[in-house]
Design a protein around this motif. Sequence first.
Motif, short mmCIF file in Angstrom:
data_model
loop_
_atom_site.label_atom_id
_atom_site.label_comp_id
_atom_site.label_asym_id
_atom_site.label_seq_id
_atom_site.Cartn_x
_atom_site.Cartn_y
_atom_site.Cartn_z
N LEU A 8 0.83 -1.20 0.00
CA LEU A 8 0.00 0.00 0.00
C LEU A 8 0.87 1.25 0.00
N LYS A 9 1.87 1.26 0.86
CA LYS A 9 2.80 2.41 0.95
C LYS A 9 3.48 2.65 -0.40
N GLU A 10 4.00 1.58 -1.00
CA GLU A 10 4.67 1.70 -2.30
C GLU A 10 3.72 2.21 -3.38
N LEU A 11 2.50 1.70 -3.38
CA LEU A 11 1.50 2.13 -4.37
C LEU A 11 1.20 3.62 -4.22
N ILE A 12 0.93 4.07 -3.01
CA ILE A 12 0.61 5.48 -2.78
C ILE A 12 1.78 6.37 -3.15
N GLU A 13 2.99 5.98 -2.77
CA GLU A 13 4.16 6.80 -3.10
C GLU A 13 4.39 6.86 -4.60
N GLU A 14 4.23 5.73 -5.29
CA GLU A 14 4.44 5.70 -6.74
C GLU A 14 3.41 6.57 -7.47
N VAL A 15 2.15 6.47 -7.07
CA VAL A 15 1.11 7.29 -7.70
C VAL A 15 1.37 8.77 -7.43
N ALA A 16 1.79 9.10 -6.22
CA ALA A 16 2.11 10.50 -5.90
C ALA A 16 3.25 11.02 -6.78
N LEU A 17 4.25 10.18 -7.03
CA LEU A 17 5.37 10.59 -7.88
C LEU A 17 4.96 10.77 -9.34
N LEU A 18 4.02 9.94 -9.80
CA LEU A 18 3.65 9.94 -11.22
C LEU A 18 2.52 10.91 -11.57
N SER A 19 1.84 11.45 -10.59
CA SER A 19 0.70 12.33 -10.88
C SER A 19 1.20 13.72 -11.26
#
Length: 189
Positions: free
Chosen positions: A27-38
């Motif tokens: 979950l942490k990795e998913l949220i961080e990745e989406v935040a970086l890519l948005s």
Amino acid sequence: MNFLETLNKRRSIYSLNKTLPISKEELKELIEEVALLSPDAFNAQSSRIVVVQGEKQDELWDLIYDSFEGQVPRQKIDGFKAAAGTILFYLHRPTITNLEENFPLYAHNFYYWGHQASGILQINLWNALRTKGIGANIQHYNPIIDENIRNKWNIPEDWELIAQMPFGGIVEEPGELEKMPIEERVRFL
């Protein structure tokens, strides 16, 4: 799921629980990745998020209930409290102010563009969560809750709360939505 399937599955899901189909680390990795890519206008990176989980999830929704002094039904708040966590979405005001000062020609737009960037982050996270079998919905109890949350968890004063996204395991899928004819909403010239 392909992209359109994801969009079709992404719905406001209110019947949530604390059991997630993925690990906290995933979950942490998913949220961080989406935040970086948005994306964000001018690559401003004006969005901030706080992820509240565990006992703090319960504390958050109790605090929200208390902030409204009983004006919001307890049952409604308890529905959000039952979720595994809540993502708090913020706009970083100094980033916006800096852009306004450095690009005066566009100064009047940066605040709006910051909100658009937050909306992009919100929908991207909502869809990403759904691909993992996690349900979510968006709430807007701000600005009434802002100061209480800021004080409880030492959130910087220059972070402006925009939305709250309870997320969790899906207890019940929502029913079908009635949609108006697409021809009334979309035109091709």
